[in-house]
Scaffold this motif. Structure first.
Motif, PDB file in Angstrom:
ATOM      1  N   TYR A 351       0.816  -1.198   0.000  1.00  0.00           N
ATOM      2  CA  TYR A 351       0.000   0.000   0.000  1.00  0.00           C
ATOM      3  C   TYR A 351       0.857   1.259   0.000  1.00  0.00           C
ATOM      4  N   ALA A 352       2.016   1.218   0.644  1.00  0.00           N
ATOM      5  CA  ALA A 352       2.901   2.384   0.633  1.00  0.00           C
ATOM      6  C   ALA A 352       3.356   2.703  -0.790  1.00  0.00           C
ATOM      7  N   ALA A 353       3.685   1.677  -1.563  1.00  0.00           N
ATOM      8  CA  ALA A 353       4.098   1.898  -2.959  1.00  0.00           C
ATOM      9  C   ALA A 353       2.939   2.448  -3.796  1.00  0.00           C
ATOM     10  N   LYS A 354       1.737   1.955  -3.551  1.00  0.00           N
ATOM     11  CA  LYS A 354       0.584   2.450  -4.302  1.00  0.00           C
ATOM     12  C   LYS A 354       0.244   3.888  -3.915  1.00  0.00           C
ATOM     13  N   ARG A 355       0.384   4.216  -2.644  1.00  0.00           N
ATOM     14  CA  ARG A 355       0.134   5.603  -2.232  1.00  0.00           C
ATOM     15  C   ARG A 355       1.099   6.555  -2.918  1.00  0.00           C
ATOM     16  N   ALA A 356       2.337   6.118  -3.087  1.00  0.00           N
ATOM     17  CA  ALA A 356       3.324   6.968  -3.774  1.00  0.00           C
ATOM     18  C   ALA A 356       2.887   7.241  -5.212  1.00  0.00           C
ATOM     19  N   LEU A 357       2.348   6.231  -5.893  1.00  0.00           N
ATOM     20  CA  LEU A 357       1.849   6.434  -7.256  1.00  0.00           C
ATOM     21  C   LEU A 357       0.688   7.426  -7.269  1.00  0.00           C
ATOM     22  N   VAL A 358      -0.209   7.316  -6.301  1.00  0.00           N
ATOM     23  CA  VAL A 358      -1.359   8.219  -6.244  1.00  0.00           C
ATOM     24  C   VAL A 358      -0.900   9.654  -6.018  1.00  0.00           C
ATOM     25  N   ARG A 359       0.014   9.850  -5.096  1.00  0.00           N
ATOM     26  CA  ARG A 359       0.508  11.209  -4.839  1.00  0.00           C
ATOM     27  C   ARG A 359       1.213  11.780  -6.058  1.00  0.00           C
ATOM     28  N   GLN A 360       1.981  10.950  -6.736  1.00  0.00           N
ATOM     29  CA  GLN A 360       2.701  11.421  -7.913  1.00  0.00           C
ATOM     30  C   GLN A 360       1.739  11.836  -9.025  1.00  0.00           C
ATOM     31  N   ALA A 361       0.676  11.066  -9.229  1.00  0.00           N
ATOM     32  CA  ALA A 361      -0.238  11.323 -10.343  1.00  0.00           C
ATOM     33  C   ALA A 361      -1.240  12.425 -10.041  1.00  0.00           C
ATOM     34  N   LEU A 362      -1.701  12.534  -8.795  1.00  0.00           N
ATOM     35  CA  LEU A 362      -2.820  13.427  -8.495  1.00  0.00           C
ATOM     36  C   LEU A 362      -2.453  14.583  -7.578  1.00  0.00           C
ATOM     37  N   GLY A 363      -1.207  14.634  -7.151  1.00  0.00           N
ATOM     38  CA  GLY A 363      -0.801  15.716  -6.255  1.00  0.00           C
ATOM     39  C   GLY A 363      -0.305  16.956  -6.959  1.00  0.00           C
ATOM     40  N   ALA A 364      -0.444  16.996  -8.286  1.00  0.00           N
ATOM     41  CA  ALA A 364       0.112  18.105  -9.054  1.00  0.00           C
ATOM     42  C   ALA A 364      -0.931  19.140  -9.468  1.00  0.00           C
ATOM     43  N   ALA A 377      -5.308   2.732   2.063  1.00  0.00           N
ATOM     44  CA  ALA A 377      -5.310   2.439   0.628  1.00  0.00           C
ATOM     45  C   ALA A 377      -6.499   3.098  -0.044  1.00  0.00           C
ATOM     46  N   ALA A 378      -6.812   4.308   0.388  1.00  0.00           N
ATOM     47  CA  ALA A 378      -7.883   5.101  -0.230  1.00  0.00           C
ATOM     48  C   ALA A 378      -7.486   6.565  -0.140  1.00  0.00           C
ATOM     49  N   ALA A 379      -8.012   7.369  -1.046  1.00  0.00           N
ATOM     50  CA  ALA A 379      -7.721   8.796  -1.068  1.00  0.00           C
ATOM     51  C   ALA A 379      -8.956   9.539  -1.542  1.00  0.00           C
ATOM     52  N   THR A 380      -8.990  10.824  -1.233  1.00  0.00           N
ATOM     53  CA  THR A 380     -10.127  11.666  -1.608  1.00  0.00           C
ATOM     54  C   THR A 380      -9.629  12.912  -2.316  1.00  0.00           C
ATOM     55  N   LEU A 381     -10.270  13.242  -3.419  1.00  0.00           N
ATOM     56  CA  LEU A 381      -9.992  14.477  -4.152  1.00  0.00           C
ATOM     57  C   LEU A 381     -11.095  15.482  -3.838  1.00  0.00           C
ATOM     58  N   LEU A 382     -10.743  16.570  -3.151  1.00  0.00           N
ATOM     59  CA  LEU A 382     -11.691  17.659  -2.941  1.00  0.00           C
ATOM     60  C   LEU A 382     -11.607  18.594  -4.138  1.00  0.00           C
ATOM     61  N   LEU A 383     -12.724  18.775  -4.831  1.00  0.00           N
ATOM     62  CA  LEU A 383     -12.748  19.536  -6.079  1.00  0.00           C
ATOM     63  C   LEU A 383     -13.165  20.978  -5.833  1.00  0.00           C
ATOM     64  N   PRO A 384     -12.726  21.898  -6.698  1.00  0.00           N
ATOM     65  CA  PRO A 384     -13.207  23.282  -6.588  1.00  0.00           C
ATOM     66  C   PRO A 384     -14.696  23.358  -6.899  1.00  0.00           C
ATOM     67  N   ARG A 447     -10.003  21.504 -17.209  1.00  0.00           N
ATOM     68  CA  ARG A 447      -9.190  22.747 -17.163  1.00  0.00           C
ATOM     69  C   ARG A 447      -8.640  23.021 -15.767  1.00  0.00           C
ATOM     70  N   LEU A 448      -8.179  21.968 -15.159  1.00  0.00           N
ATOM     71  CA  LEU A 448      -7.499  22.128 -13.875  1.00  0.00           C
ATOM     72  C   LEU A 448      -6.012  22.213 -14.140  1.00  0.00           C
ATOM     73  N   ALA A 449      -5.398  23.276 -13.659  1.00  0.00           N
ATOM     74  CA  ALA A 449      -3.987  23.510 -13.928  1.00  0.00           C
ATOM     75  C   ALA A 449      -3.130  22.522 -13.163  1.00  0.00           C
ATOM     76  N   ARG A 450      -1.978  22.192 -13.769  1.00  0.00           N
ATOM     77  CA  ARG A 450      -1.016  21.331 -13.108  1.00  0.00           C
ATOM     78  C   ARG A 450       0.195  22.148 -12.681  1.00  0.00           C
ATOM     79  N   ARG A 451       0.807  21.704 -11.590  1.00  0.00           N
ATOM     80  CA  ARG A 451       2.095  22.287 -11.222  1.00  0.00           C
ATOM     81  C   ARG A 451       3.136  21.730 -12.171  1.00  0.00           C
ATOM     82  N   THR A 452       4.078  22.552 -12.548  1.00  0.00           N
ATOM     83  CA  THR A 452       5.175  22.108 -13.409  1.00  0.00           C
ATOM     84  C   THR A 452       6.407  21.895 -12.563  1.00  0.00           C
ATOM     85  N   ALA A 453       7.220  20.939 -13.000  1.00  0.00           N
ATOM     86  CA  ALA A 453       8.435  20.656 -12.251  1.00  0.00           C
ATOM     87  C   ALA A 453       9.392  21.832 -12.337  1.00  0.00           C
ATOM     88  N   ALA A 454      10.101  22.098 -11.252  1.00  0.00           N
ATOM     89  CA  ALA A 454      11.045  23.216 -11.239  1.00  0.00           C
ATOM     90  C   ALA A 454      12.220  22.909 -12.149  1.00  0.00           C
TER      91      ALA A 454
END
Length: 454
Positions: A351-364, A377-384, A447-454
């Motif tokens: 589950y730790a490895a899967k959480r890392a994938l979720v953060r990488q894909a949806l944390g931007a 092993a669950a997460a929630t997206l709060l939408l605007p 049309r949700l903006a993504r953070r770009t890598a520095a």
């Protein structure tokens, strides 16, 4: 049938020959099982090379218009129906993220089989199992809770039941007799959990914030407060020590009961351990309910309650049924052998490895709050507010991904939040990556903006 090849056209001669033969077969001018001239004879009649005739026959053979018999020649196979539109490829299977389920990866099948085999070697007793469960199983569960959660059950007793709902019912009836209690359940909470309580009691919402349930807002007249202090589902909140003490004080002053999951937060090895409410409160005002569904399988109809020692007499009187003798022996074996503990450790890493994938894909996404991706092993997206959860869920469903509406986790009388709940523990890595890709594309399309890598 006369055949004429127009040599001045750009179309190759073999294609012209194949087209004319195809047309004749379709129209019935060449009947099924008619023997066609040999390639050598056809080439001589038409004044073309034998290679042209062979290429035309090969084309018709591949299309199914003719058939070849070794040593006998080439025959018309029969009229071929008009070309149909190619069949649509089957749609990909649905990726279901709506309900928490344990991962099937690395299931300890050998230990599971061995435990049931050894359990079957014991002759069943002449009488039913004890009303509170086999003593060896109760001791094994208490030992596991001590190792996994640091719980020392010197003021409580473990009681085995045939399911989670049965454990709740037994506990509440022993506490309140025939009177349906009033329960404050932290809000939001899993719909299945709320439904289990609602079958037995009147359920009121207990508001939460970023630190979990708020003891200061417990509704008046409540008999029981049900909380998830280690991993508030679905927001992933963790209750600080101050609030745990507040809950224990409420139980002491009101005479009520604080009820919490026995194995909540089991897969969050990185979290600093905090005493449970049961550990900091008075024995008479604290209890737990748990099962091994999240560690082993939901198909295992065995659960347990951790009840104040003073209630054990009422529990024994109200006990209605037990899991089978063989089932209790097998679970005892799995606990004593360490198979359950090893399984929990393995799931923690998965589950730790899967959480890392979720953060990488949806944390931007700066406009979206990702909650609960550091535990469980669950997460929630709060939408605007400008993007409704229903819109996102509908778009996901069109792409064969089903997620849950955060609004369904709220009590009908509670405030509803706008978000999407994702339960991914049961997915393998490949399927999870595919689901996250669909989610990311869907968020991009809104049309949700993504953070770009520095």
């Amino acid at each position: 049938m006369p055949i004429q090849l127009e040599r001045d056209l750009a179309e190759p001669l073999q294609a012209q020959l194949a087209a004319q033969l195809r047309r004749a077969i379709r129209r019935g001018q060449l009947a099924p099982r008619t023997r066609l001239p040999s390639t050598r004879t056809l080439a001589r009649v038409l004044g073309v090379s034998r290679g042209v005739a062979m290429a035309a026959y090969e084309t018709l053979l591949a299309e199914g218009y003719v058939t070849g018999l070794r040593g006998s020649g080439t025959y018309v196979a029969g009229p071929v129906p008009e070309r149909q539109a190619p069949a649509r490829p089957p749609s990909s299977p649905l990726i279901d993220l709506r309900r928490e389920r344990p991962s099937r990866q690395a299931f300890p099948l050998a230990a599971w089989r061995a435990a049931w085999r050894r359990a079957s070697h014991h002759a069943p007793p002449a009488d039913e199992p004890p009303a509170t469960g086999l003593p060896e199983l109760r001791a094994a569960i208490a030992a596991y809770l001590r190792e996994a959660r640091g719980l020392v059950l010197d003021r409580h007793e473990v009681v085995v039941t045939a399911g989670y709902g049965e454990a709740l019912e037994l506990l509440l009836r022993a506490r309140h007799g025939g009177r349906p209690p009033v329960i404050a359940l932290e809000d939001p909470a899993p719909p299945r959990l709320r439904a289990a309580y609602a079958r037995l009691a009147t359920v009121l919402p207990l508001p939460t914030d970023g630190a979990g349930a708020r003891p200061s807002l417990i509704p008046d007249g409540c008999d029981v407060v049900a909380v998830m202090p280690e991993r508030g589902n679905p927001l992933g909140t963790r209750m600080p020590m101050e609030r745990r003490r507040e809950l224990a004080a409420w139980a002491r002053e009101s005479g009520g009961l604080v009820l919490e999951p026995a194995l909540d937060g089991l897969f969050d090895a990185g979290a600093n351990p905090l005493p449970s409410v049961l550990a900091v409160g008075d024995a008479a005002g604290t209890a737990m309910v748990g099962s091994f569904c999240d560690v082993l399988t939901p198909a295992l109809w065995l659960a347990f309650a951790v009840v104040p020692r003073g209630m054990i007499g009422a529990v024994e009187e109200g006990a209605a049924g037990q899991p089978s003798f063989t089932c209790q022996r097998a679970v005892t074996d799995l606990l004593v052998s360490g198979a359950v503990a090893r399984r929990a450790e393995r799931l923690t890493a998965l589950y730790a490895a899967k959480r890392a994938l979720v953060r990488q894909a949806l944390g931007a996404y700066p406009d979206v709050r990702l909650l609960g991706a550091d535990t469980g092993a669950a997460a929630t997206l709060l939408l605007p507010a400008r993007i409704r959860a229903e819109q996102v869920l509908a778009a996901l469903r069109e792409r064969q991904v089903a997620a849950a509406d955060l609004g369904a986790f709220h009590h009908p009388r509670g405030a509803r939040q706008n978000g999407v709940v994702l339960c991914y523990g049961h997915l393998d890595t490949v399927t999870l990556r595919r689901a996250l890709g669909v989610l990311a594309r869907t968020l991009d399309e809104h049309r949700l903006a993504r953070r770009t890598a520095a």
